[in-house]
Write a protein that holds these residues in place. Structure first.
Motif, PDB file in Angstrom:
ATOM      1  N   VAL A  72       3.109 -43.428  11.516  1.00 21.26           N
ATOM      2  CA  VAL A  72       1.894 -44.024  11.479  1.00 21.26           C
ATOM      3  C   VAL A  72       1.449 -44.483  10.275  1.00 21.26           C
ATOM      4  O   VAL A  72       2.133 -44.128   9.162  1.00 21.26           O
ATOM      5  N   SER A  73       0.611 -45.387  10.142  1.00 17.40           N
ATOM      6  CA  SER A  73       0.088 -45.960   9.037  1.00 17.40           C
ATOM      7  C   SER A  73      -1.346 -45.629   8.582  1.00 17.40           C
ATOM      8  O   SER A  73      -1.684 -45.681   7.506  1.00 17.40           O
ATOM      9  N   ASN A  74      -2.266 -45.345   9.408  1.00 20.71           N
ATOM     10  CA  ASN A  74      -3.664 -45.072   9.383  1.00 20.71           C
ATOM     11  C   ASN A  74      -3.910 -43.454   8.867  1.00 20.71           C
ATOM     12  O   ASN A  74      -3.270 -42.798   9.216  1.00 20.71           O
ATOM     13  N   PRO A  75      -4.684 -43.503   7.826  1.00 15.75           N
ATOM     14  CA  PRO A  75      -4.856 -42.483   7.332  1.00 15.75           C
ATOM     15  C   PRO A  75      -5.395 -41.223   8.181  1.00 15.75           C
ATOM     16  O   PRO A  75      -4.872 -40.058   8.013  1.00 15.75           O
ATOM     17  N   LYS A  76      -6.198 -41.272   9.196  1.00 18.44           N
ATOM     18  CA  LYS A  76      -6.565 -40.297  10.112  1.00 18.44           C
ATOM     19  C   LYS A  76      -5.279 -39.763  11.087  1.00 18.44           C
ATOM     20  O   LYS A  76      -5.107 -38.563  11.105  1.00 18.44           O
ATOM     21  N   SER A  77      -4.497 -40.542  11.549  1.00 19.35           N
ATOM     22  CA  SER A  77      -3.322 -40.261  12.092  1.00 19.35           C
ATOM     23  C   SER A  77      -2.360 -39.277  11.355  1.00 19.35           C
ATOM     24  O   SER A  77      -1.562 -38.372  11.438  1.00 19.35           O
ATOM     25  N   LEU A  78      -2.108 -39.729   9.955  1.00 18.16           N
ATOM     26  CA  LEU A  78      -1.296 -39.242   8.911  1.00 18.16           C
ATOM     27  C   LEU A  78      -1.797 -37.834   8.731  1.00 18.16           C
ATOM     28  O   LEU A  78      -1.003 -36.726   8.616  1.00 18.16           O
ATOM     29  N   ARG A  79      -3.245 -37.421   8.487  1.00 20.98           N
ATOM     30  CA  ARG A  79      -3.988 -36.376   8.154  1.00 20.98           C
ATOM     31  C   ARG A  79      -3.642 -35.314   9.414  1.00 20.98           C
ATOM     32  O   ARG A  79      -3.522 -34.147   9.299  1.00 20.98           O
ATOM     33  N   LYS A  80      -3.757 -35.819  10.757  1.00 23.83           N
ATOM     34  CA  LYS A  80      -3.725 -35.175  11.834  1.00 23.83           C
ATOM     35  C   LYS A  80      -2.116 -34.713  11.880  1.00 23.83           C
ATOM     36  O   LYS A  80      -1.807 -33.538  12.463  1.00 23.83           O
TER      37      LYS A  80
END
Length: 357
Positions: A72-80
């Motif tokens: 994943v690339s977006n910060p929200k998905s990475l945090r999840k």
């Protein structure tokens, strides 16, 4: 070579080139001055799994290292992804050293990457077992349930819902033939596995689980303990037929799979199996203990503590042949062996008048 095989090779090469563990895989370089990285075991939606050898512990035991590598690339998905990876570690730690759940050895961050180290279980999945040896009969599936239902009851008592019970996540240990439940939800968070007889396809979604094995409430992102009961029932149907849930026809009225004509089992067991895979929560078993009671095993349920602290009365009327018919899980058998060993040690000490130095 087909396209699927080529994709596997490309993914393997990419992993070796672009991950820290991949770059030292097969070399004499130790990861964290402790682990020899031997080979890649597999990749899920958010992580890569490596087989490693512990260079510090006596005997250099094998272990599994999972590296968080979300695609994943977006910060929200990475945090999840990070949150769910950490949750898997906490879940394994919470469940402790159960003999049928891989033990958590370590969890750490290194150079901005997250890693989880756990016990390596040398064995094969039940899916592979069916592919190699053919379908199982009623007696074999009941034996499987006798072993796995207490494990399910244990994790539910610890307020954990597995959410992805299926033949691929059930390993038969090569050393002692025990069944081990693996994959507690974090690494494959992003995938729905379309489980069939051939290649598994996947669909990107927030759903955690496997299409066909997960009941409607889990698809609606509201899993309950009974969701695991449904998945276990579908697993039993696979063991009996060799067919995945998506290979069956569905009843358009109830949404349930039409499996009865595919299997020759007793009416009593068919009734229990039918109640395990009810689409409606109201008609399904609520707990693993409820299933055991309906199968007639409720009076044999026990826990490790009772095995360690209780013994049969000296004048018990239970004979050896009756004892042999009572099912005991591997963990309980180990506890009984410990109890007998302690008893022998106490007898030996009492028969020899040792004087402390």
């Amino acid at each position: 070579m087909n396209r699927f095989s080529q994709n596997i090779i490309n993914l393997h090469d990419y992993t070796l080139r672009h991950t820290q563990l991949g770059q030292i895989c097969g070399s004499q370089v130790l990861f964290r001055e402790r682990y020899h990285i031997l080979r890649i075991l597999g990749r899920g939606g958010f992580g890569i799994t490596f087989l490693a050898k512990d260079a510090i512990l006596p005997g250099n035991p094998l272990c599994v290292i999972k590296q968080l590598c979300p695609r994943v690339s977006n910060p929200k998905s990475l945090r999840k992804a990070c949150q769910r990876f950490e949750k898997e570690a906490k879940t394994l730690a919470q469940l402790g050293s159960h003999s049928q759940i891989p033990m958590l050895i370590d969890y750490f961050e290194c150079n901005g990457e997250f890693y989880l180290v756990q016990e390596y279980v040398h064995g094969h999945t039940l899916a592979r077992e069916v592919r190699r040896n053919g379908n199982k009969n009623e007696t074999e599936v009941k034996s499987f349930l006798q072993e796995i239902l207490p494990v399910l009851n244990y994790i539910h008592q610890n307020r954990v819902i597995h959410r992805d019970i299926k033949p691929q996540n059930l390993l038969r240990c090569q050393n002692d033939q025990r069944i081990v439940l693996i994959d507690f939800g974090a690494v494959k968070e992003k995938l729905i596995d379309t489980y069939g007889n051939s290649v598994n396809k996947s669909v990107s979604t927030n759903f955690i689980g496997t299409n066909g094995f997960a009941p409607p409430e889990q698809l609606s992102l509201r899993p309950v303990y009974a969701s695991d009961i449904y998945a276990l029932g579908i697993t039993c149907i696979y063991l009996l037929t060799g067919k995945g849930p998506l290979d069956f026809e569905y009843d358009l009225g109830t949404g349930e799979i039409c499996w009865q004509k595919e299997i020759s089992i007793s009416d009593d067991f068919a009734q229990v199996l039918g109640k395990m895979v009810k689409v409606s929560l109201a008609g399904r078993f609520k707990t693993a203990k409820d299933v055991m009671i309906d199968l007639g095993w409720g009076r044999y349920s026990a826990n490790l503590n009772s095995c360690l602290t209780q013994q049969l009365p000296k004048n018990s009327s239970v004979n050896s042949s009756e004892e042999s018919q009572i099912y005991t899980s591997p963990a309980i058998r180990a506890a009984m062996a410990i109890r007998k060993l302690k008893s022998r040690q106490n007898s030996f000490n009492s028969s020899h008048d040792f004087t402390p130095l």
